[in-house]
Design an enzyme around this catalytic site. Structure first.
Site, PDB file in Angstrom:
ATOM      1  N   CYS A  41      30.873 -79.289  24.251  1.00  0.00           N
ATOM      2  CA  CYS A  41      30.758 -78.622  23.155  1.00  0.00           C
ATOM      3  C   CYS A  41      28.762 -78.631  22.411  1.00  0.00           C
ATOM      4  O   CYS A  41      28.866 -78.398  21.543  1.00  0.00           O
ATOM      5  CB  CYS A  41      31.885 -77.762  21.933  1.00  0.00           C
ATOM      6  SG  CYS A  41      32.736 -77.779  22.388  1.00  0.00           S
TER       7      CYS A  41
ATOM      8  N   HIS B 230      26.769 -79.799  18.003  1.00  0.00           N
ATOM      9  CA  HIS B 230      28.207 -79.229  18.241  1.00  0.00           C
ATOM     10  C   HIS B 230      27.981 -77.851  18.380  1.00  0.00           C
ATOM     11  O   HIS B 230      27.429 -77.322  17.141  1.00  0.00           O
ATOM     12  CB  HIS B 230      29.354 -79.822  17.360  1.00  0.00           C
ATOM     13  CG  HIS B 230      30.630 -79.391  17.882  1.00  0.00           C
ATOM     14  ND1 HIS B 230      30.991 -77.950  17.618  1.00  0.00           N
ATOM     15  CD2 HIS B 230      31.968 -80.170  18.745  1.00  0.00           C
ATOM     16  CE1 HIS B 230      32.363 -78.218  18.262  1.00  0.00           C
ATOM     17  NE2 HIS B 230      32.767 -79.430  19.082  1.00  0.00           N
TER      18      HIS B 230
ATOM     19  N   GLN C 203      33.204 -86.016  12.051  1.00  0.00           N
ATOM     20  CA  GLN C 203      32.329 -87.642  12.951  1.00  0.00           C
ATOM     21  C   GLN C 203      32.193 -88.853  11.684  1.00  0.00           C
ATOM     22  O   GLN C 203      31.945 -89.607  12.625  1.00  0.00           O
ATOM     23  CB  GLN C 203      31.466 -87.078  14.008  1.00  0.00           C
ATOM     24  CG  GLN C 203      31.813 -86.495  15.327  1.00  0.00           C
ATOM     25  CD  GLN C 203      33.411 -86.366  16.194  1.00  0.00           C
ATOM     26  OE1 GLN C 203      33.745 -87.298  16.121  1.00  0.00           O
ATOM     27  NE2 GLN C 203      34.213 -85.552  16.275  1.00  0.00           N
TER      28      GLN C 203
ATOM     29  N   LYS D 102      40.375 -85.099  12.734  1.00  0.00           N
ATOM     30  CA  LYS D 102      39.403 -86.084  12.625  1.00  0.00           C
ATOM     31  C   LYS D 102      39.711 -87.823  12.089  1.00  0.00           C
ATOM     32  O   LYS D 102      38.862 -88.241  12.324  1.00  0.00           O
ATOM     33  CB  LYS D 102      38.320 -85.976  12.678  1.00  0.00           C
ATOM     34  CG  LYS D 102      38.565 -84.881  13.912  1.00  0.00           C
ATOM     35  CD  LYS D 102      36.570 -84.439  14.294  1.00  0.00           C
ATOM     36  CE  LYS D 102      36.300 -83.161  14.844  1.00  0.00           C
ATOM     37  NZ  LYS D 102      36.594 -83.545  16.728  1.00  0.00           N
TER      38      LYS D 102
ATOM     39  N   ASP E 189      26.770 -81.512   8.892  1.00  0.00           N
ATOM     40  CA  ASP E 189      28.097 -81.358  10.035  1.00  0.00           C
ATOM     41  C   ASP E 189      28.383 -82.416  10.091  1.00  0.00           C
ATOM     42  O   ASP E 189      28.450 -83.569  10.455  1.00  0.00           O
ATOM     43  CB  ASP E 189      27.834 -81.109  11.281  1.00  0.00           C
ATOM     44  CG  ASP E 189      29.264 -81.074  11.712  1.00  0.00           C
ATOM     45  OD1 ASP E 189      29.920 -81.568  11.633  1.00  0.00           O
ATOM     46  OD2 ASP E 189      29.207 -80.272  13.522  1.00  0.00           O
TER      47      ASP E 189
END
Lengths: 137, 414
Positions: free
Chosen positions: B372, B130, B210, B233, B207
């Protein structure tokens, strides 16, 4: 009434025939097929109005006292709406274009396509059409 | 700590917590929300916790001597402990509250180089990141004179491990990789990525934006040096997130932003800084957001939520099967064997924007565009995809409606 508003009222009347949203989009998609294709060489970076998702190319041309627009998009729905904008604005005087109040898209319920949230290049395209007109007025 | 896992997942009980899902849009279309990878919906318990805090418990935290302030401080710090347990960190002070994943990555990118990077050192990212896990590193490298290296992505949307191993060397100081790709759904082999990097003495940032919503994350088992994720999220509020960092590394890094909370002593000329975690939490934090994050963690640990991972996997697999069955022209972008969260696709040469606009009018919320991840789009030679992404509240019945909508859109656009 100005020519621009006459055409806008015509478009509003056309879309009034459809109750259903999908029918409205069907009409826009049909309309997109009739928009004259712009030549590949005009689809260059300097004519690209970069949106986040669909690309729009805009090529203005001044003939005599009138300003004409050729435009296209890689997305069909955007292309249809681009076609509507051309039908409204192309072939008018720069002064008329610069001062035009574009109410038709809101009245036919397509306002969200002009909102920055959609990021489809149409807002930038309208701004560019108006600034060309201002520059040549 | 291994608990006996009993699948007690109950999708109806879950959906009852999300009133937003029970509505019609554009007058008569039942809303189907397939955009949880962008932001999940919120259960009532999260909204209630935030509202309750504002209505009955609010005061600024940490320095107040009065009842409300002490109570708010206590609640805020309890969420830090809860978050620590949730991701199995070793210490409370390894949990830094941020405004989100992007903020957490920027914190590391703004400070890590000052302690660990020399000109000519190398930083590795993957080609599926991303922009939030790419641009901050570009900025850090530009400032520090480090060189950014890229791990390629395979045709199936996987992290090319062999190429990664070849990039690692003694100059590698940091590796930054997503646990789960937001565009492809690929679950990256982060445990192996981390251990390989450690062989060369490099630190690793994951990261987790997700992954935390879908997978059980154990930062000590992974042995990552940093792990960043967002509350919004994972069924929590917007504007709040978590940066996990190993204590000894965070201690080496200078503060990120100056202000209140983060200082020990201040004179006009110079200040000394507070210890962890406050060193990195300048200013009044998003107290309500943190309270909401606590409620989101509680929600994710409820009995009827246990087994959500399997349910989400079934919905994702069913969706991919149905796409393949009903559309000859389907092109799924990202076909890694290990996936979670969602599916990106294109339908023949139909533009993703057109498909998204028509699905929206049919009540189905999907995301279209480059998500993104522009370099990833370039890698696949496309300008964008349609992405259907799932939360634990989504069902196979909703997938059926989505497939019908897609057929409708295909007919109109062909």
């Amino acid at each position: 009434m100005s020519e621009i508003n006459k055409i806008q009222d015509e478009i509003i009347e056309e879309f009034d025939l459809f109750d259903d949203w999908m029918d409205k989009y069907e009409h826009i998609i049909e309309f997109a097929k009739d928009v004259p294709q712009i030549s590949e060489e005009l689809k260059n970076d300097s004519n690209l109005v970069k949106g986040c998702q669909s690309k729009v190319w805009l090529a203005p041309e001044k003939k005599g006292e009138k300003l004409y627009f050729n435009a296209d998009s890689d997305a069909v729905i955007t292309r249809g709406i681009v076609g509507l904008l051309i039908r409204i604005l192309s072939g008018r005087s720069p002064k008329e274009i610069a001062q035009a109040d574009l109410y038709a898209l809101e009245r036919i319920g397509l306002k969200e396509h002009l909102s920055p949230n959609r990021a489809n290049g149409l807002v930038s395209m309208v701004n560019m059409m108006k600034s060309y007109a201002q520059a040549t007025a | 700590m291994l608990k006996t896992k009993k699948n007690t997942f109950d999708v109806d009980a879950v959906r009852a917590e999300f009133p937003v899902l029970d509505q019609k849009v554009y007058g008569k279309k039942q809303l189907i929300y397939f955009d949880s990878a962008a932001s999940s919906q919120k259960p009532k318990s999260v909204a209630d916790a935030v509202a309750h805090y504002y209505l009955y418990e609010h005061a600024n935290i940490h320095r107040g001597v009065h009842f409300l302030s002490q109570q708010a401080t206590d609640q805020y710090e309890k969420v830090r402990k809860k978050t620590r347990d949730f991701i199995n960190a070793a210490y409370d002070e390894e949990i830094i509250f941020t405004s989100g994943t992007t903020d957490g990555i920027n914190l590391v990118a703004a400070t890590f180089d000052r302690a660990y990077i020399q000109p000519g050192d190398e930083v590795i990212v993957s080609g599926m990141e991303h922009h939030s896990n790419l641009v901050p590193w570009q900025m850090m490298c530009e400032r520090s004179g480090a060189v950014l290296k890229f791990v390629p992505v395979s045709d199936s949307g996987e992290f090319v491990f062999d190429a990664y191993e070849k990039l690692l060397n003694s100059k590698t100081k940091l590796v930054a990789v997503s646990h789960v790709s937001n565009t492809l759904g690929t679950i990256n082999p982060v445990k192996n990525i981390i251990s390989k990097a450690h062989d060369f003495g490099a630190k690793v940032l994951i990261d987790g934006a997700q992954s935390v919503p879908h997978l059980k994350v154990d930062v000590r088992d992974l042995d990552c040096d940093f792990y960043a994720f967002s509350a919004h999220k994972m069924y929590g509020p917007t504007g709040v997130g978590v940066l996990y960092g190993k204590k000894e590394i965070l201690n080496e890094m200078p503060p990120y932003r100056g202000g209140g909370e983060m200082i020990k002593t201040v004179t006009l000329e110079k200040s000394t800084y507070n210890g962890l975690p406050h060193k990195f939490e300048a200013g009044t934090p998003n107290i309500a957001g943190v309270i909401g994050l606590g409620a989101a963690i509680d929600f994710m640990l409820r009995d009827y939520v246990k087994g959500a991972e399997e349910h989400e996997h079934e919905v994702l697999q069913y969706c991919e099967e149905q796409l393949r069955r009903h559309f000859n022209e389907i092109k799924i972008i990202g076909e890694a064997p290990e996936k979670t969260g969602g599916v990106s696709f294109l339908l023949g040469d139909l533009h993703h924007y057109d498909v998204g606009v028509l699905l929206d009018r049919l009540g189905v919320a999907v995301r279209t565009g480059h998500h993104c991840t522009e370099p990833l789009m370039t890698r696949f030679g496309i300008t964008g995809t349609v992405r259907a992404s799932f939360g634990m509240y989504n069902t196979k019945d909703e997938v059926d409606v989505f497939i019908d909508g897609l057929k409708h859109a295909e007919r109109m656009l062909s």
